[in-house]
Design an enzyme around this catalytic site. Structure first.
Site, short mmCIF file in Angstrom:
data_model
loop_
_atom_site.label_atom_id
_atom_site.label_comp_id
_atom_site.label_asym_id
_atom_site.label_seq_id
_atom_site.Cartn_x
_atom_site.Cartn_y
_atom_site.Cartn_z
N ASN A 2 0.83 -1.19 0.00
CA ASN A 2 0.00 0.00 0.00
C ASN A 2 0.88 1.26 0.00
O ASN A 2 1.53 1.54 -0.99
CB ASN A 2 -1.08 -0.02 1.09
CG ASN A 2 -0.58 -0.33 2.48
OD1 ASN A 2 0.10 0.49 3.09
ND2 ASN A 2 -0.90 -1.50 3.00
N ASP A 3 0.88 2.04 1.08
CA ASP A 3 1.48 3.38 1.03
C ASP A 3 2.93 3.36 0.53
O ASP A 3 3.74 2.55 1.00
CB ASP A 3 1.53 4.00 2.43
CG ASP A 3 0.19 4.04 3.12
OD1 ASP A 3 -0.79 3.49 2.59
OD2 ASP A 3 0.12 4.63 4.21
N PRO A 4 3.30 4.31 -0.37
CA PRO A 4 4.72 4.57 -0.57
C PRO A 4 5.28 5.17 0.72
O PRO A 4 4.61 5.96 1.39
CB PRO A 4 4.73 5.59 -1.72
CG PRO A 4 3.39 6.25 -1.66
CD PRO A 4 2.44 5.21 -1.14
N SER A 64 3.96 3.71 7.93
CA SER A 64 4.50 4.64 6.92
C SER A 64 5.39 5.71 7.50
O SER A 64 5.34 6.04 8.69
CB SER A 64 3.35 5.29 6.16
OG SER A 64 2.62 4.31 5.46
#
Length: 436
Positions: A2-4, A64
């Site tokens: 998912n998130d960078p 993240s």
């Protein structure tokens, strides 16, 4: 995926770190995956960079964060969580010169809890760090009970000892949601931009931004805009060696969890975008020009457009359209790829001044996305559309973004039918080669 997470150019190479579960196509026990590229287009997957350690503050997952260059040392900031993620703390790690091996800071966590006035453990995550002159700052996503989402501002001289200052900004719950994730705060031109992902808990949160001034450690927003209101989420930006502000984004899935498990994968990254501001302080974005290197044959050159659909070579495409907008005649196109009723319509309504992506499925159910998109008199509607099988990324006039997911069971007779061909000022369709 998912998130960078940490995105950085280091010794000339682009590094992408990202939320990654090595155990299955579902969100749990997150690590930082790692890939590297020389051109933002062709990628090599590298070993997992940062993993949870049992018995520590991050035993439940590495959430993240970002990476900065601290006087030649790559330094990562992330949120470490316990099992269940009910405790979220800000942590640090340093990497070797290849960004392959990472050493966690022995005194983690850097910040053990949110400030008392928020009273919002566990919603305290996603640190974004930058340096302004000789001072380091960190903004962390959180919320204030009964008020709305918040981006909390911290200051440090050495990246190890952090002092809480105040909220950089607090949202209005009815408009901006109850929780802010993945805050980004950065200078662009002579202004500062705050990008926020609005966490709704239902997987449908929007991404918004504010533009304004940053002085005396306070943010004074002057303009608010929608970055994306569909599946694009958790963007992260960085400044590359060409001094470009580049934005990454996770594209969420639209299919069910069971379908994701059956497919064996979940989540993709959008094509990186270069950010600028226009004279009205609106955020402008366009795919990195490096993407053009994988354009193959240009389709339908030197033809006179008609109402007849145009054949396409597949569903890996880069499209560019410019329409002269008339007072009440919609313009856009329909995309089809099999012999069923499934299709996607991209249409601009000049009366409502909206751009819409309308997906009609084979069973005639609809998945619509739309955004307000005002044009000034004599301004053409300019569309850039990237299609890659399950992904459609649309950017209108560089300032309005709609991303959509589609899952063709077969690609048979792909075609595009352009609406209001008399209004077409310019168009181009390129077939795209594989990056692998």
């Amino acid at each position: 995926m998912n998130d960078p997470n940490g995105v950085i150019q280091w010794n000339g190479r682009y590094h992408l770190f990202y939320q990654y579960n090595p155990f299955g196509a579902f969100h749990d026990y997150m690590h930082w995956g790692h890939a590297v590229s020389d051109d933002l287009i062709h990628w090599e997957e590298l070993p997992i960079a940062i993993a949870p350690d049992p018995g520590t503050v991050d035993e439940g997952g590495i959430f993240s964060g970002c990476i900065v260059d601290h006087d030649g040392t790559p330094t990562a900031f992330y949120t470490g969580v316990n099992v269940g993620a009910t405790e979220q703390r800000q942590c640090m790690a340093t990497g070797d010169d290849e960004l392959i091996t990472w050493q966690k800071y022995a005194a983690n966590p850097l910040i053990a809890a949110p400030p008392p006035h928020t009273d919002q453990m566990p919603d305290f995550r996603d640190p974004f760090v930058w340096r302004d002159d000789h001072t380091w700052y960190m903004v962390v996503g959180s919320r204030i009970a009964g008020v709305g989402g918040a981006a909390l501002l911290y200051r440090s001289q050495d990246l190890q000892n952090w002092t809480y200052l105040h909220p950089l900004m607090v949202g209005d719950m009815p408009r901006h949601g109850a929780m802010w994730e993945c805050p980004n705060f950065f200078p662009l031109g002579d202004k500062w931009v705050l990008v926020i992902s609005l966490h709704t808990g239902s997987g449908t949160g929007n991404v918004i931004y504010f533009v304004g001034d940053f002085r005396d450690e306070r943010f004074y927003p002057e303009y608010e805009g929608m970055l994306d209101s569909s599946v694009y989420y958790a963007p992260l930006t960085f400044l590359d060696e060409q001094n470009r502000r580049i934005m990454w984004g996770w594209l969420r899935e639209s299919r069910s969890g069971d379908d994701q498990l059956a497919a064996g994968w979940s989540g993709v990254q959008a094509i990186p975008r270069v950010l600028t501001l226009d004279a009205n302080n609106r955020l402008l974005m366009e795919p990195v020009p490096e993407l053009e290197q994988i354009r193959a044959a240009k389709q339908h050159e030197n033809i006179v457009l008609s109402d007849t659909p145009l054949d396409l070579p597949g569903l890996a495409l880069d499209l560019s359209f410019a329409f002269r907008v008339e007072s009440d005649v919609p313009c856009g196109f329909d995309l089809t790829w099999d012999d069923t009723a499934e299709r996607i319509a991209v249409l601009y309504d000049p009366v409502l001044q909206t751009i819409n992506v309308r997906h009609t499925h084979a069973d005639n159910t609809l998945s619509p996305h739309g955004q307000l998109h005002r044009l000034v008199p004599e301004e053409h509607l300019e569309l850039r559309i990237l299609i890659d099988n399950s992904v459609l990324e649309l950017i209108a006039n560089r300032r309005t973004s709609i991303t959509h997911r589609m899952y063709p069971k077969q690609v048979k007779n792909p075609r595009i039918q352009i609406h209001n061909t008399d209004a077409v000022v310019d168009f181009a369709i390129w077939e795209m080669r594989s990056i692998w």
